[in-house]
Design a protein around this motif. Structure first.
Motif, PDB file in Angstrom:
ATOM      1  N   ASP A 114       0.823  -1.206   0.000  1.00  0.00           N
ATOM      2  CA  ASP A 114       0.000   0.000   0.000  1.00  0.00           C
ATOM      3  C   ASP A 114       0.859   1.258   0.000  1.00  0.00           C
ATOM      4  OD1 ASP A 114      -2.288  -1.480  -0.052  1.00  0.00           O
ATOM      5  OD2 ASP A 114      -2.775  -1.235   2.077  1.00  0.00           O
ATOM      6  N   LEU A 115       1.999   1.231   0.682  1.00  0.00           N
ATOM      7  CA  LEU A 115       2.911   2.377   0.654  1.00  0.00           C
ATOM      8  C   LEU A 115       3.446   2.595  -0.755  1.00  0.00           C
ATOM      9  CD1 LEU A 115       4.989   1.907   3.943  1.00  0.00           C
ATOM     10  CD2 LEU A 115       3.235   3.630   3.502  1.00  0.00           C
ATOM     11  N   ARG A 116       3.780   1.521  -1.434  1.00  0.00           N
ATOM     12  CA  ARG A 116       4.294   1.642  -2.801  1.00  0.00           C
ATOM     13  C   ARG A 116       3.207   2.166  -3.739  1.00  0.00           C
ATOM     14  NH1 ARG A 116       9.295  -0.258  -2.892  1.00  0.00           N
ATOM     15  NH2 ARG A 116       9.926  -2.060  -1.613  1.00  0.00           N
ATOM     16  N   ARG A 117       1.989   1.729  -3.549  1.00  0.00           N
ATOM     17  CA  ARG A 117       0.887   2.226  -4.385  1.00  0.00           C
ATOM     18  C   ARG A 117       0.692   3.723  -4.187  1.00  0.00           C
ATOM     19  NH1 ARG A 117      -3.782  -2.445  -3.607  1.00  0.00           N
ATOM     20  NH2 ARG A 117      -2.959  -3.919  -5.143  1.00  0.00           N
ATOM     21  N   ALA A 118       0.749   4.168  -2.926  1.00  0.00           N
ATOM     22  CA  ALA A 118       0.598   5.587  -2.639  1.00  0.00           C
ATOM     23  C   ALA A 118       1.743   6.382  -3.254  1.00  0.00           C
ATOM     24  CB  ALA A 118       0.545   5.818  -1.132  1.00  0.00           C
ATOM     25  N   GLN A 123       0.726  10.380  -3.887  1.00  0.00           N
ATOM     26  CA  GLN A 123      -0.087  10.896  -2.788  1.00  0.00           C
ATOM     27  C   GLN A 123       0.758  11.470  -1.658  1.00  0.00           C
ATOM     28  OE1 GLN A 123      -2.694   7.745  -1.524  1.00  0.00           O
ATOM     29  NE2 GLN A 123      -3.631   7.518  -3.531  1.00  0.00           N
ATOM     30  N   SER A 124       2.053  11.207  -1.645  1.00  0.00           N
ATOM     31  CA  SER A 124       2.902  11.681  -0.560  1.00  0.00           C
ATOM     32  C   SER A 124       4.222  12.186  -1.129  1.00  0.00           C
ATOM     33  CB  SER A 124       3.171  10.544   0.446  1.00  0.00           C
ATOM     34  OG  SER A 124       1.966  10.044   0.965  1.00  0.00           O
ATOM     35  N   GLY A 125       5.067  12.669  -0.249  1.00  0.00           N
ATOM     36  CA  GLY A 125       6.331  13.262  -0.660  1.00  0.00           C
ATOM     37  C   GLY A 125       7.414  12.241  -0.887  1.00  0.00           C
ATOM     38  N   ALA A 126       8.654  12.673  -0.645  1.00  0.00           N
ATOM     39  CA  ALA A 126       9.813  11.831  -0.909  1.00  0.00           C
ATOM     40  C   ALA A 126       9.822  10.605  -0.016  1.00  0.00           C
ATOM     41  CB  ALA A 126      11.084  12.646  -0.693  1.00  0.00           C
ATOM     42  N   GLY A 127      10.627   9.588  -0.438  1.00  0.00           N
ATOM     43  CA  GLY A 127      10.681   8.353   0.322  1.00  0.00           C
ATOM     44  C   GLY A 127       9.567   7.422  -0.100  1.00  0.00           C
ATOM     45  N   LEU A 128       9.373   6.354   0.646  1.00  0.00           N
ATOM     46  CA  LEU A 128       8.314   5.397   0.347  1.00  0.00           C
ATOM     47  C   LEU A 128       6.996   5.974   0.827  1.00  0.00           C
ATOM     48  CD1 LEU A 128       7.782   2.648  -0.890  1.00  0.00           C
ATOM     49  CD2 LEU A 128       8.147   1.624   1.358  1.00  0.00           C
ATOM     50  N   ALA A 129       6.275   6.627  -0.096  1.00  0.00           N
ATOM     51  CA  ALA A 129       5.027   7.325   0.241  1.00  0.00           C
ATOM     52  C   ALA A 129       5.250   8.323   1.368  1.00  0.00           C
ATOM     53  CB  ALA A 129       3.933   6.336   0.605  1.00  0.00           C
TER      54      ALA A 129
END
Length: 203
Positions: A114-118, A123-129
């Motif tokens: 789910d983090l990778r999908r985001a 949907q989010s900034g740098a890094g993994l979601a």
């Protein structure tokens, strides 16, 4: 700076440690968690939210945290009853509790997915979601599963797969675009926890 640990009803004889969902799901479910804890206090059951390094208002950067740090933070708590939600279920046995109440338990693999999908959806900034997770943390989370325990009660939504003792009809609060409030779901979950906690108080 001293971080305040969210708690309700600290003087009541029954005390519960609450482990909320991980990462962005914690923000989307915070109103649900707080309403559950307040409702439990109205029923003279105390609860305290576990503080995890790198999460919420923690001063520790998530990049410096590994899964064992989260387990150690949970293991340091004194409550004998644990309520865990979603990804929080992956670390609930670290507290060596007498009994566990789990809501919609997730696997670490699905948490990372789910983090990778985001991240892909932007949907989010740098890094993994938006989470600067270390490779060891990603690997450990991806391999993590809910540990077995002799006294576990599992609650799921009626749209979810997997075994459950009880199912609730509601939309998943962790899938909403913005944090929301579901009074009916929170009340139902709190009532179920209250009955469970009183039954387990003599464990």
């Amino acid at each position: 700076m001293t971080l305040l640990q969210l708690s309700f009803g600290s003087s009541f004889p029954i005390q519960i440690l609450v482990i909320e969902p991980l990462f962005e799901e914690a923000n989307r479910c915070r109103r649900l968690v707080v309403r559950i804890m307040r409702t439990l206090a109205e029923n003279r059951i105390g609860s305290r939210l576990a503080l995890l390094p790198g999460q919420g208002e923690s001063e520790t950067g998530i990049a410096a945290v590994n899964l064992d740090d989260w387990r150690a933070a949970v293991a340091a708590q004194r409550e004998r009853l644990v309520v865990s939600l979603r990804g929080g279920c992956l670390i609930d046995t670290a507290a060596t509790p007498d009994a566990i109440w789990r809501f919609s338990p997730e696997t670490g693999e699905r948490v990372i997915r789910d983090l990778r999908r985001a991240e892909i959806a932007g949907q989010s900034g740098a890094g993994l979601a938006g989470n600067a997770l270390s490779e060891p943390m990603i690997e450990a989370l991806a391999a993590a599963r809910c540990a077995p325990h002799p006294e576990v009660r599992t609650i799921r939504l009626d749209t979810e797969a997997g075994e459950a003792d009880v199912r609730f009809a509601a939309s998943p609060p962790w899938r909403r675009a913005e944090p929301g409030d579901d009074l009916h779901l929170a009340t139902g979950l709190a009532e179920d926890i209250a009955v469970w906690a009183r039954q387990c108080a003599g464990c």
